[in-house]
Design a protein around this motif. Sequence first.
Motif: not given
Length: 418
Positions: A223-232, A234-242
Motif C-alpha cells: 500500500d502506498v498512500d492507501g492504494r495498492p502498488c505493484v513492484r516488479c 526490474d524495479g518498475a512500479q505501478y500504482q492503482a486503485d485495484v
Amino acid sequence: MAYSSEQEAVCVIVGASHGGVNSAFALRKEGWTGRIILVDKDDALPYHRPPLSKAFLTSDDGINSILLKPESAYHNNNIELMPGVTVASIDRGRKTLLLDNGETLAYSKLILAVGASPIIPPIQGIDTTAAVFPLRTATDVHHIKAAVAPAQGKRAVVIGGGYIGLEAAASLTKMGVSVTVVEREERVLARVTSPELSAFFEQLHRDNNVAIHTQKNVVSLGDVDGRPCVRCEDGAQYQADVVIIGVGIVVNIELAEEAGLDIENGIAVDAHARTSDPDIYAIGDCTFHYNPRYDRKVRLESVQNAVDQGKIAAAAIAGTPRDYDSIPWFWSDQYDVKLQIVGLSAGYDNIVTRTESESSPPRLSVWYFRGEQLLSVDAVNQPKAYVIGTKLIKEGRPVNKETLANPSTELSLSNLAV
C-alpha cells in the motif's frame, strides 16, 4: 434405469456452474426419475461465468441478468438446490458426503463438477494489500466494481496477460478506467496462441490506450498512500486503485484425491465421464479425459467441455451411455473484436494467416497445422472461418493452403478442401 428402486436413487452433483447445472437438466431429459441434488459453495443461484470479465463487469445489472436458469426451472424439474454449502469429504464406502455444516448427504451416483480456482501467486504482500482481487466469481466482480467507482480517473493493474486478464482490461477500459497489464512471459497469450495472434491483441489493447508490459515478474505488492502498488523484479512500479490477479487456475482435485480417485493432471475420467469409482463421475475444468479427435488426453478450461461432459455423464447414469467425441471450442470478446477458436493448436508446426480486412473492425483468421493436418482455427470477427474450420477438422479433410492464404479467393468449404 440404473436402479430397481427409483425412489432410492439419488444423484448428487457437487458444483452448480455450467457443467453441474447442465448435467442436472440432462438427467431429467434422459429419463432419470430419482432425486437430483445440486450442491454449491456459492450462495447465489447458478450463473453464467463468461460474462463476468465482459458484459457483467461493465453493466449495472444484478446477478439475475446472468442466471443459467430461473429458479422456477429447478422447481419444475424437481432439482433440489443446496447453495452456500461446501462438501468437506467423500466416504465412498458408505456413499455419503460430509458437508461443512456437519451434516451428511447420501448418494447413489455422484457427479463432481468442482471446476477450478484462481491461482493466487506467492507474491509478497498479496494477502495484506487492499483492493487485490481475482476474477472468478460474481462476488469478485462486485469488489472490483466498488474499487473503481466512479470509474473516471481510476487506475487498474492486471497481473496476467491471458484471456481473462485481457478481457478484464478491455472491460475496465470501456468503463473509463486507465489500465496497465503486466505479463511475466515475453508476450501476452503466450501459452495459448501463436506469436502472430499475440501481436494482434497486444496492438489492439495499445490502440485502446492500455499499457502492456511483458517480461515483468511481479515480486511484491504493498500500500502506498492507501492504494495498492505493484513492484516488479526490474524495479518498475505501478500504482492503482485495484489490482486484478489473472495468472491462471488450479484444478480443484482435493475432494477426489482425498477420496482415493485416480488423479492425472486433473480427475481422470473415461469416455463416459466416469472416474475410477463406477458410481462417481467428473465433468468440466477438473477432468483429464481422452479426446479421440486429437488422439490424446487433455484437460480443457471451457464452458463447451463442461456442458458436453455433463450431458455424457447424465446419459451414462441414466443407462443410455454414449462416448465423448467433441471438438473443443472457445471464445473471447475484447472491444469490437470477437475471437472464436475451434480445435486445439498444441503441437502445430506451421500456420496460415488469412487477413480478410484490416479496417475496423479487422477480420482475420489463423489456421494451425501439424504437417498437413488442420488442428485449430482462431477466427477474429470471421465466423465463416470458424464454421468452415470446424467442418474441416470434424471431417479430417486436407486443406489447400495456397487457396487459404489468398484473401481474394472466396472462403468456402469447396474451395479449401482438397
